[in-house]
Design an enzyme around this catalytic site. Structure first.
Site, PDB file in Angstrom:
ATOM      1  N   ARG A 173       0.864  -1.186   0.000  1.00 43.29           N
ATOM      2  CA  ARG A 173       0.000   0.000   0.000  1.00 43.29           C
ATOM      3  C   ARG A 173       0.898   1.232   0.000  1.00 43.29           C
ATOM      4  O   ARG A 173       1.705   1.397   0.923  1.00 43.29           O
ATOM      5  CB  ARG A 173      -0.881   0.028   1.260  1.00 43.29           C
ATOM      6  CG  ARG A 173      -1.740  -1.232   1.439  1.00 43.29           C
ATOM      7  CD  ARG A 173      -3.142  -1.013   0.960  1.00 43.29           C
ATOM      8  NE  ARG A 173      -3.884  -2.261   0.845  1.00 43.29           N
ATOM      9  CZ  ARG A 173      -4.921  -2.594   1.612  1.00 43.29           C
ATOM     10  NH1 ARG A 173      -5.319  -1.790   2.572  1.00 43.29           N
ATOM     11  NH2 ARG A 173      -5.563  -3.732   1.397  1.00 43.29           N
ATOM     12  N   ARG A 216      -0.490  -6.695  12.415  1.00 40.21           N
ATOM     13  CA  ARG A 216      -1.337  -6.111  13.474  1.00 40.21           C
ATOM     14  C   ARG A 216      -1.736  -7.172  14.492  1.00 40.21           C
ATOM     15  O   ARG A 216      -1.749  -6.909  15.696  1.00 40.21           O
ATOM     16  CB  ARG A 216      -2.584  -5.461  12.869  1.00 40.21           C
ATOM     17  CG  ARG A 216      -2.244  -4.139  12.212  1.00 40.21           C
ATOM     18  CD  ARG A 216      -3.485  -3.305  11.979  1.00 40.21           C
ATOM     19  NE  ARG A 216      -3.133  -2.127  11.207  1.00 40.21           N
ATOM     20  CZ  ARG A 216      -4.013  -1.329  10.614  1.00 40.21           C
ATOM     21  NH1 ARG A 216      -5.306  -1.591  10.712  1.00 40.21           N
ATOM     22  NH2 ARG A 216      -3.613  -0.268   9.933  1.00 40.21           N
ATOM     23  N   ARG A 259       0.694   2.167  13.363  1.00 49.92           N
ATOM     24  CA  ARG A 259      -0.156   1.036  12.960  1.00 49.92           C
ATOM     25  C   ARG A 259      -0.135   0.764  11.456  1.00 49.92           C
ATOM     26  O   ARG A 259      -0.863  -0.107  10.988  1.00 49.92           O
ATOM     27  CB  ARG A 259      -1.583   1.239  13.457  1.00 49.92           C
ATOM     28  CG  ARG A 259      -2.161   2.613  13.137  1.00 49.92           C
ATOM     29  CD  ARG A 259      -3.639   2.689  13.440  1.00 49.92           C
ATOM     30  NE  ARG A 259      -3.930   2.654  14.869  1.00 49.92           N
ATOM     31  CZ  ARG A 259      -5.138   2.435  15.364  1.00 49.92           C
ATOM     32  NH1 ARG A 259      -6.156   2.208  14.555  1.00 49.92           N
ATOM     33  NH2 ARG A 259      -5.347   2.444  16.657  1.00 49.92           N
ATOM     34  N   SER A 300     -10.893  -6.613   7.938  1.00 53.97           N
ATOM     35  CA  SER A 300     -12.166  -6.208   7.331  1.00 53.97           C
ATOM     36  C   SER A 300     -12.623  -7.260   6.357  1.00 53.97           C
ATOM     37  O   SER A 300     -11.808  -8.020   5.829  1.00 53.97           O
ATOM     38  CB  SER A 300     -12.156  -4.898   6.564  1.00 53.97           C
ATOM     39  OG  SER A 300     -11.013  -4.236   6.577  1.00 53.97           O
ATOM     40  N   GLU A 333       0.515   4.125   0.933  1.00 59.04           N
ATOM     41  CA  GLU A 333      -0.046   5.182   1.789  1.00 59.04           C
ATOM     42  C   GLU A 333       1.112   5.968   2.374  1.00 59.04           C
ATOM     43  O   GLU A 333       2.083   5.379   2.846  1.00 59.04           O
ATOM     44  CB  GLU A 333      -0.858   4.532   2.927  1.00 59.04           C
ATOM     45  CG  GLU A 333      -2.056   3.756   2.422  1.00 59.04           C
ATOM     46  CD  GLU A 333      -2.464   2.614   3.354  1.00 59.04           C
ATOM     47  OE1 GLU A 333      -1.661   2.236   4.238  1.00 59.04           O
ATOM     48  OE2 GLU A 333      -3.566   2.083   3.166  1.00 59.04           O
TER      49      GLU A 333
END
Ligand code: AMO
Length: 424
Positions: free
Chosen positions: A210, A398, A218, A350, A212
């Protein structure tokens, strides 16, 4: 050296043993010398006594630097003073690799800051606490696999280079693929659905990327996801599967990693479970309706329900990806069949039920500002016999972070890739 056994096995032996490992510590009292030898399974004391230990061996026991690699052949004996109640009296010591001055402290009392430790991760992996984290992570992966193998799920291998976004187009790493533009996979999402719709239940542990830009405790940019996809399933079945596997994983860690949990000072409990709809969560946290949970909201939820996996389900369609089924299979439904799982104050997972109806999928892609043409193959894959299906993705790092009681995801990542770190 061929007869080398692990330290934990040496403790169970009598007579002659051969061990090899890293010099954890040394003590020289002139007439008696000690080396604490460490391998991944434990620490054992090597004791040399002047006059009893062969002269050359006794002499060689001086000045061996910490973390040097040595091979020891000797006799194992009971010793009340030695750690674990046994010691080895050496006949032979061979220095296999002499360690230079250490750039970071790798003792259990090390105060070296995390960024510096990560600069020297190869050496940080000598630390017992770091080893405990990755032994636990190994057990997490093992029990995840074991759980789904036992249930006859098929382990799949999704591609890691993809031609279009699967989670929305914002956070992809581009790669050059011959003449074409391609990207590092940001999820195995579309592929696991294809497998579930053709072969049935599937699982995988796979790296994803990712791009990001945020730099938080986190988030990392290369993640290992533990994913599943279940055929003929809805949101509820997917959440139950998640509840069962996390309880199983935690149970196995409690059973098999007692020493590691002790070293990390973690009192791990099998989690309880709480199911809350998005609407109930908004009321309970006094949040603004229509917004994602903030990290603060996630922490609040876990404070309200300690040692609990909180499933927040039935999210607003607007807040979930295009592939999540809107309630009643209606494109304009406000709520969806999507959920998140919060554990230890962080979203660990998720998932939800997927859209297996090509027309509805095209509508949802458009409503999210995506071009159905870019997803042609994916949409077409549901045209030739596709059951309803559901699944989820659980972040390995995580989950490791929460199980090990850590406060930075990088601690739970063997070689983290973040905004600033690309090596080692
Ligand atoms: P999502 O994007 O929520 O869902 O990711 C699922 C889980 O992966 C982990 N994760 C991360 N961990 C650390 N750093 C990150 N940057 C990061 N991004 C994700 C989290 C998160 O809960 N395809 C869907 C899942 C599905 O519906 O099956 C997906 O990827 O633990």
């Amino acid at each position: 050296m061929e007869n080398r056994i692990l330290v934990k096995d040496a403790f169970k032996k009598k007579g002659k043993v051969d061990v090899a490992g890293w010099v954890h510590n040394t003590r020289d009292l002139n007439k008696i010398k000690f080396i604490l030898l460490r391998d991944v399974s434990g620490i054992i004391q090597i004791t040399g006594v002047k006059g009893k230990t062969p002269d050359k061996v006794f002499k060689d026991m001086s000045g061996i630097t910490r973390e040097s690699v040595i091979y020891v052949s000797g006799t194992i004996k009971d010793s009340k003073q030695a750690p674990g109640g046994k010691e080895i009296n050496p006949d032979k010591i061979e220095i296999i690799s002499k360690a230079e001055d250490l750039p970071i402290d790798v003792s259990d009392y090390s105060k070296t800051e995390l960024p510096k430790r990560l600069d020297y991760r190869f050496l940080d992996l000598h630390r017992q606490k770091t080893q405990a984290i990755f032994k636990i992570q190994s057990e997490i992966c093992n029990s995840f696999r074991e759980f789904f193998y036992k249930k006859s799920f098929i382990e799949m291998q999704p591609p890691c280079i993809i031609s279009s976004a699967s989670e929305g187009g914002t956070d992809l790493f581009p790669v050059k693929y011959f003449e074409k533009d391609a990207y590092l996979a940001q999820s195995p999402q579309l592929y696991k659905q294809m497998v579930a719709c053709s072969m049935g239940n599937t699982f995988m542990i796979t790296p994803i990327w990712r791009a990001e830009k945020h730099n938080t405790t986190r988030h990392i940019n290369e993640i290992r996801q533990m994913d599943i996809e279940i055929a003929f399933a809805n949101q509820e079945i997917a959440m139950k599967e998640h509840e069962d596997v996390v309880k199983y994983i935690v149970g196995q860690v409690i059973k098999k990693c007692k020493d590691e949990l002790k070293l990390l000072k973690v009192d791990l409990k099998i989690p309880k479970v709480k199911y809350l709809s998005y609407d109930e969560t908004v009321k309970s946290l006094k949040m603004k309706y229509g917004e994602d949970l903030s990290p603060e909201d996630e922490r609040k939820l876990s404070n309200k329900y300690p040692d609990t996996i909180v499933f927040v389900h039935s999210w607003p369609t607007k807040l979930k990806p295009f592939y999540i089924m809107p309630k009643g299979a209606k494109a304009d439904a406000k709520l969806s069949e999507g959920f998140d799982a919060i554990y230890g104050g962080v979203e660990i997972c998720s998932g939800g039920q997927r859209i297996h109806l090509p027309d509805l999928l095209e509508k949802m892609l458009k409503s999210k500002g995506l071009n159905p043409k870019n997803f042609k193959e994916y949409v077409d894959s549901f045209r030739y016999g596709a059951p309803h299906h559901a699944g989820w993705s659980l972040g390995l790092e995580r989950l490791t972070e929460i199980i090990c009681g850590l406060d930075n995801i990088r601690e739970a990542t063997m070689f983290p890739r973040d905004r600033d770190r690309l090596s080692p």
